[in-house]
Design a protein around this motif. Structure first.
Motif, PDB file in Angstrom:
ATOM      1  N   PRO A  19       0.962  17.919-112.830  1.00  0.00           N
ATOM      2  CA  PRO A  19       0.565  16.680-112.402  1.00  0.00           C
ATOM      3  C   PRO A  19       0.148  15.863-113.407  1.00  0.00           C
ATOM      4  O   PRO A  19       0.708  14.529-113.401  1.00  0.00           O
ATOM      5  N   SER A  20      -0.472  16.114-114.351  1.00  0.00           N
ATOM      6  CA  SER A  20      -1.080  14.920-115.367  1.00  0.00           C
ATOM      7  C   SER A  20       0.203  14.754-116.094  1.00  0.00           C
ATOM      8  O   SER A  20       0.325  13.340-116.511  1.00  0.00           O
ATOM      9  N   ALA A  21       1.201  15.493-116.739  1.00  0.00           N
ATOM     10  CA  ALA A  21       2.156  15.103-117.416  1.00  0.00           C
ATOM     11  C   ALA A  21       3.151  14.219-116.765  1.00  0.00           C
ATOM     12  O   ALA A  21       3.768  13.296-117.003  1.00  0.00           O
ATOM     13  N   ALA A  22       3.213  14.384-115.270  1.00  0.00           N
ATOM     14  CA  ALA A  22       3.972  13.600-114.277  1.00  0.00           C
ATOM     15  C   ALA A  22       3.466  12.085-114.157  1.00  0.00           C
ATOM     16  O   ALA A  22       4.178  11.197-114.088  1.00  0.00           O
ATOM     17  N   ARG A  23       2.128  11.992-114.067  1.00  0.00           N
ATOM     18  CA  ARG A  23       1.550  10.855-114.213  1.00  0.00           C
ATOM     19  C   ARG A  23       1.732   9.831-115.557  1.00  0.00           C
ATOM     20  O   ARG A  23       1.561   8.871-115.551  1.00  0.00           O
ATOM     21  N   GLN A  24       2.020  10.729-116.761  1.00  0.00           N
ATOM     22  CA  GLN A  24       2.427   9.846-117.827  1.00  0.00           C
ATOM     23  C   GLN A  24       3.513   9.093-118.143  1.00  0.00           C
ATOM     24  O   GLN A  24       4.539   9.025-117.760  1.00  0.00           O
ATOM     25  N   MET A  58      -7.055  25.985-118.973  1.00  0.00           N
ATOM     26  CA  MET A  58      -6.310  26.604-118.049  1.00  0.00           C
ATOM     27  C   MET A  58      -5.066  26.067-117.742  1.00  0.00           C
ATOM     28  O   MET A  58      -4.869  24.932-117.699  1.00  0.00           O
ATOM     29  N   ASN A  59      -4.051  26.957-118.028  1.00  0.00           N
ATOM     30  CA  ASN A  59      -2.701  26.647-117.707  1.00  0.00           C
ATOM     31  C   ASN A  59      -2.186  26.396-116.341  1.00  0.00           C
ATOM     32  O   ASN A  59      -2.540  27.515-115.413  1.00  0.00           O
ATOM     33  N   PRO A  60      -1.384  25.468-115.843  1.00  0.00           N
ATOM     34  CA  PRO A  60      -1.154  25.417-114.384  1.00  0.00           C
ATOM     35  C   PRO A  60      -0.261  26.688-114.094  1.00  0.00           C
ATOM     36  O   PRO A  60       0.642  26.810-114.825  1.00  0.00           O
ATOM     37  N   GLY A  61      -0.232  27.264-113.026  1.00  0.00           N
ATOM     38  CA  GLY A  61       0.830  28.144-112.593  1.00  0.00           C
ATOM     39  C   GLY A  61       2.040  27.456-112.036  1.00  0.00           C
ATOM     40  O   GLY A  61       1.927  26.121-111.693  1.00  0.00           O
ATOM     41  N   PRO A  62       2.929  28.205-111.751  1.00  0.00           N
ATOM     42  CA  PRO A  62       4.134  27.707-111.136  1.00  0.00           C
ATOM     43  C   PRO A  62       4.153  26.808-109.823  1.00  0.00           C
ATOM     44  O   PRO A  62       4.595  25.927-109.699  1.00  0.00           O
ATOM     45  N   GLU A  63       3.054  27.226-109.196  1.00  0.00           N
ATOM     46  CA  GLU A  63       2.643  26.409-107.850  1.00  0.00           C
ATOM     47  C   GLU A  63       1.955  25.367-108.198  1.00  0.00           C
ATOM     48  O   GLU A  63       1.940  24.311-107.010  1.00  0.00           O
ATOM     49  N   ASP A  64       1.610  24.975-109.198  1.00  0.00           N
ATOM     50  CA  ASP A  64       0.759  23.835-109.455  1.00  0.00           C
ATOM     51  C   ASP A  64       1.889  22.659-110.101  1.00  0.00           C
ATOM     52  O   ASP A  64       1.270  21.808-110.268  1.00  0.00           O
ATOM     53  N   LEU A  65       2.954  22.755-110.434  1.00  0.00           N
ATOM     54  CA  LEU A  65       3.766  22.134-111.198  1.00  0.00           C
ATOM     55  C   LEU A  65       4.555  21.210-110.053  1.00  0.00           C
ATOM     56  O   LEU A  65       4.518  21.565-108.775  1.00  0.00           O
ATOM     57  N   VAL A  66       4.805  19.764-110.385  1.00  0.00           N
ATOM     58  CA  VAL A  66       5.429  18.872-109.683  1.00  0.00           C
ATOM     59  C   VAL A  66       6.890  18.490-110.423  1.00  0.00           C
ATOM     60  O   VAL A  66       7.285  18.985-111.384  1.00  0.00           O
ATOM     61  N   PRO A  67       7.880  18.141-109.645  1.00  0.00           N
ATOM     62  CA  PRO A  67       9.218  17.580-110.096  1.00  0.00           C
ATOM     63  C   PRO A  67       8.840  16.464-111.131  1.00  0.00           C
ATOM     64  O   PRO A  67       7.868  15.940-111.191  1.00  0.00           O
ATOM     65  N   ASN A  68       9.578  16.907-112.305  1.00  0.00           N
ATOM     66  CA  ASN A  68       9.368  15.819-113.576  1.00  0.00           C
ATOM     67  C   ASN A  68      10.173  14.692-112.956  1.00  0.00           C
ATOM     68  O   ASN A  68      11.069  14.236-113.137  1.00  0.00           O
ATOM     69  N   PRO A  69       9.185  13.492-113.026  1.00  0.00           N
ATOM     70  CA  PRO A  69       9.848  12.279-112.844  1.00  0.00           C
ATOM     71  C   PRO A  69      10.804  11.696-114.005  1.00  0.00           C
ATOM     72  O   PRO A  69      11.793  10.959-113.751  1.00  0.00           O
ATOM     73  N   ARG A  70      10.646  11.868-115.103  1.00  0.00           N
ATOM     74  CA  ARG A  70      11.273  11.726-116.187  1.00  0.00           C
ATOM     75  C   ARG A  70      12.608  12.204-115.950  1.00  0.00           C
ATOM     76  O   ARG A  70      13.849  11.770-116.193  1.00  0.00           O
ATOM     77  N   ARG A  71      12.917  13.359-115.772  1.00  0.00           N
ATOM     78  CA  ARG A  71      14.112  14.215-115.328  1.00  0.00           C
ATOM     79  C   ARG A  71      15.002  13.668-114.042  1.00  0.00           C
ATOM     80  O   ARG A  71      16.251  13.408-114.294  1.00  0.00           O
ATOM     81  N   GLN A  72      14.274  13.210-113.109  1.00  0.00           N
ATOM     82  CA  GLN A  72      14.555  12.754-111.886  1.00  0.00           C
ATOM     83  C   GLN A  72      15.287  11.403-112.411  1.00  0.00           C
ATOM     84  O   GLN A  72      16.346  10.927-111.868  1.00  0.00           O
ATOM     85  N   MET A  73      14.573  10.477-113.071  1.00  0.00           N
ATOM     86  CA  MET A  73      14.996   9.240-113.591  1.00  0.00           C
ATOM     87  C   MET A  73      16.444   9.325-114.370  1.00  0.00           C
ATOM     88  O   MET A  73      17.014   8.693-114.401  1.00  0.00           O
ATOM     89  N   LEU A  74      16.381  10.438-115.309  1.00  0.00           N
ATOM     90  CA  LEU A  74      17.530  10.768-116.331  1.00  0.00           C
ATOM     91  C   LEU A  74      18.705  10.978-115.317  1.00  0.00           C
ATOM     92  O   LEU A  74      19.710  10.589-115.619  1.00  0.00           O
ATOM     93  N   GLU A  75      18.507  11.926-114.253  1.00  0.00           N
ATOM     94  CA  GLU A  75      19.389  12.256-113.293  1.00  0.00           C
ATOM     95  C   GLU A  75      19.859  10.980-112.493  1.00  0.00           C
ATOM     96  O   GLU A  75      21.434  10.997-112.510  1.00  0.00           O
TER      97      GLU A  75
END
Length: 96
Positions: A91-96, A1-18
Motif C-alpha cells: 500500500p505504501s508503494a502504491a501511494r508514491q 516486516m514484509n507485507p504478505g501477498p494478502e497485504d498487496l494492492v494493485p500497482n497503480p503505475r502498472r495500471q496506468m501503463l496498461e
C-alpha cells in the motif's frame, strides 16, 4: 516486516501503463495505416511511371516502413515497462 501477498494492492503505475498501452495501440493503428492509401496507389498500379516515379515509390515505401517500425518500438517499450512493473505492490508503494 514484509507485507504478505494478502497485504498487496494493485500497482497503480502498472495500471496506468496498461491504460496508456491501450490508447497507444489505437493511435498506432491509425499511424500504421496513414500512408497505406498513397502507397497502394503508387505501388499497386501505374499512376505515375518513369525513374522519378520509381524513386518516389521507393521513398514512400521506405517512409512507410520507418513509420511502422517507430510505432512498433513505442508499443514494445510500453510492453517492456509493463513486464517490469509488478502487478501488486505494498500500500505504501502504491501511494508514491
Amino acid at each position: 516486516m514484509n507485507p504478505g501477498p494478502e497485504d498487496l494492492v494493485p500497482n497503480p503505475r502498472r495500471q496506468m501503463l496498461e491504460q496508456t498501452l491501450t490508447e497507444v495501440r489505437a493511435r498506432v493503428a491509425i499511424l500504421e495505416a496513414a500512408l497505406d492509401p498513397a502507397h497502394g496507389k503508387f505501388a499497386g498500379r501505374s499512376v505515375w511511371v518513369g525513374p522519378k516515379a520509381r524513386t518516389f515509390t521507393e521513398d514512400l515505401t521506405a517512409r512507410r516502413t520507418r513509420l511502422r517500425q517507430a510505432a512498433k518500438a513505442l508499443v514494445d517499450a510500453l510492453e517492456e515497462e509493463i513486464r517490469a512493473a509488478p502487478a501488486k505492490v505494498s500500500p505504501s508503494a502504491a501511494r508514491q
